[in-house]
Design a protein around this motif. Structure first.
Motif, short mmCIF file in Angstrom:
data_model
loop_
_atom_site.label_atom_id
_atom_site.label_comp_id
_atom_site.label_asym_id
_atom_site.label_seq_id
_atom_site.Cartn_x
_atom_site.Cartn_y
_atom_site.Cartn_z
N LYS A 71 0.82 -1.22 0.00
CA LYS A 71 0.00 0.00 0.00
C LYS A 71 0.85 1.27 0.00
CE LYS A 71 -3.92 -2.19 2.31
NZ LYS A 71 -4.82 -2.19 3.50
N ASP A 72 2.09 1.16 0.44
CA ASP A 72 2.95 2.34 0.52
C ASP A 72 3.95 2.41 -0.63
OD1 ASP A 72 1.82 3.23 2.93
OD2 ASP A 72 3.08 1.86 4.08
N LEU A 73 3.76 1.59 -1.64
CA LEU A 73 4.78 1.50 -2.69
C LEU A 73 5.09 2.85 -3.32
CD1 LEU A 73 6.55 -0.27 -4.61
CD2 LEU A 73 4.64 -0.17 -6.19
N TYR A 74 4.08 3.56 -3.79
CA TYR A 74 4.34 4.81 -4.51
C TYR A 74 4.93 5.88 -3.59
CZ TYR A 74 1.96 2.67 -8.43
OH TYR A 74 1.61 1.82 -9.45
N HIS A 75 4.50 5.92 -2.33
CA HIS A 75 5.13 6.86 -1.38
C HIS A 75 6.62 6.56 -1.25
CE1 HIS A 75 1.09 8.03 -0.55
NE2 HIS A 75 0.79 6.98 0.22
N ARG A 76 6.93 5.27 -1.16
CA ARG A 76 8.32 4.87 -1.00
C ARG A 76 9.13 5.16 -2.27
NH1 ARG A 76 10.40 0.07 -2.30
NH2 ARG A 76 8.38 -0.99 -2.23
N VAL A 77 8.58 4.83 -3.44
CA VAL A 77 9.29 5.02 -4.69
C VAL A 77 9.65 6.49 -4.91
CG1 VAL A 77 9.06 4.97 -7.20
CG2 VAL A 77 8.42 2.97 -5.86
N PHE A 78 8.67 7.36 -4.70
CA PHE A 78 8.95 8.78 -4.94
C PHE A 78 9.87 9.36 -3.86
CE2 PHE A 78 5.27 8.30 -7.71
CZ PHE A 78 5.69 9.03 -8.82
#
Length: 286
Positions: A71-78
């Motif tokens: 669920k936190d993938l995009y927060h982590r990627v950016f």
């Protein structure tokens, strides 16, 4: 399957596959170096970064491979991307690619980053939505083999091995592709033994894989021991035949037909049938 390590090895050894995957010329790989980058003073590690060679205006490509729901993938990627930019202050602009096996595990929680997706600065690739393996470039087809179902992956792997031999002129690159295919199959079928691997690859292709090279010395020792007892040549010949016959039940369990097994093991259909009858094995091609 340890997909992270497979993708890292694949893009490190054959970086042209990444550029084919995103629809660019594979020759662009010659202008890049691929690595996994740790962002200092954080717990972040970017799965992969394609850094352009010096004095070029090509973009940096950040790569994320995600095979589980996060669920936190995009927060982590950016966070990783912008921390990398802050710490390294690169002069080149950047793009990012996120690879999923299927759309189902993509949360699409991108409300804070929508503009990056709209502009195609960040692209998402779902492997199961790529074209059929037969119509894909061989490198991209190898990636798709990772998500193939077990009952079809054997046949697809055989087709990829044949294509590798026909389409790739460089012996070094042939070996690299075969070793990647081998790695994928070993992860998919962890109980597969050496005879089954040999049957799947065919002897000439198998000789180019790491699996074969690691087993080669052991095989030599076994052959010498048999040779002491019955004569070297007879011992080696007998050992090879026994290994082929022993591989039949496992290959049937993997979904190969009698005809396919006979072809890859260079045995007659009669010999295959005898093994099946002796061991009372159920087959799909009765």
């Amino acid at each position: 399957m340890k997909t992270d390590s497979i993708f890292y090895r694949l893009f490190q050894e054959i970086p042209s596959i990444f550029f084919e995957l995103i629809g660019n010329s594979p020759q662009l790989a010659e202008l890049y170096q691929f690595s996994s980058v740790e962002v200092k003073q954080t717990a972040f590690r970017i799965d992969g970064v394609f850094l352009p060679n010096h004095n070029t205006d090509n973009p940096i490509y950040f790569l994320e491979v995600q095979f589980q729901l996060d669920k936190d993938l995009y927060h982590r990627v950016f966070s990783e991307i912008f921390l990398y930019i802050r710490q390294n202050n690169p002069k080149n602009h950047w793009n990012a690619v996120v690879i999923y096996p299927t759309r189902n595990i993509d949360t699409r929680d991108i409300q804070h980053y929508q503009e990056f997706f709209t502009s195609q600065r960040v692209r998402v690739i779902y492997l199961d939505e790529l074209e059929d393996i037969a119509s894909l470039p061989i490198g991209v087809a190898t990636i798709k083999l990772i998500i193939a179902k077990k009952d079809s992956s054997i046949i697809q792997a055989r087709e990829l091995i044949t294509r590798t031999k026909q389409e790739i002129d460089s012996e070094v690159q042939q070996q690299q592709v075969l070793q990647i295919i081998e790695t994928i199959l070993i992860y998919k079928f962890p109980r597969m033994n050496r005879e089954e691997i040999e049957a799947m690859f065919g002897l000439s292709e198998l000789k180019q894989t790491r699996f074969y090279q690691e087993a080669k010395e052991e095989g030599k020792e076994e052959g010498i021991e048999q040779g002491r007892e019955q004569g070297r040549e007879q011992g080696l010949e007998l050992g090879e035949r026994k290994a082929k016959l022993a591989a039949v039940p496992g290959l049937i369990a993997l979904g190969l037909t009698r005809e396919q097994i006979a072809q890859v093991l260079n045995l007659s259909l009669e010999e295959i049938s005898q093994i099946i009858q002796q061991q009372n094995i159920n087959t799909k091609d009765k």
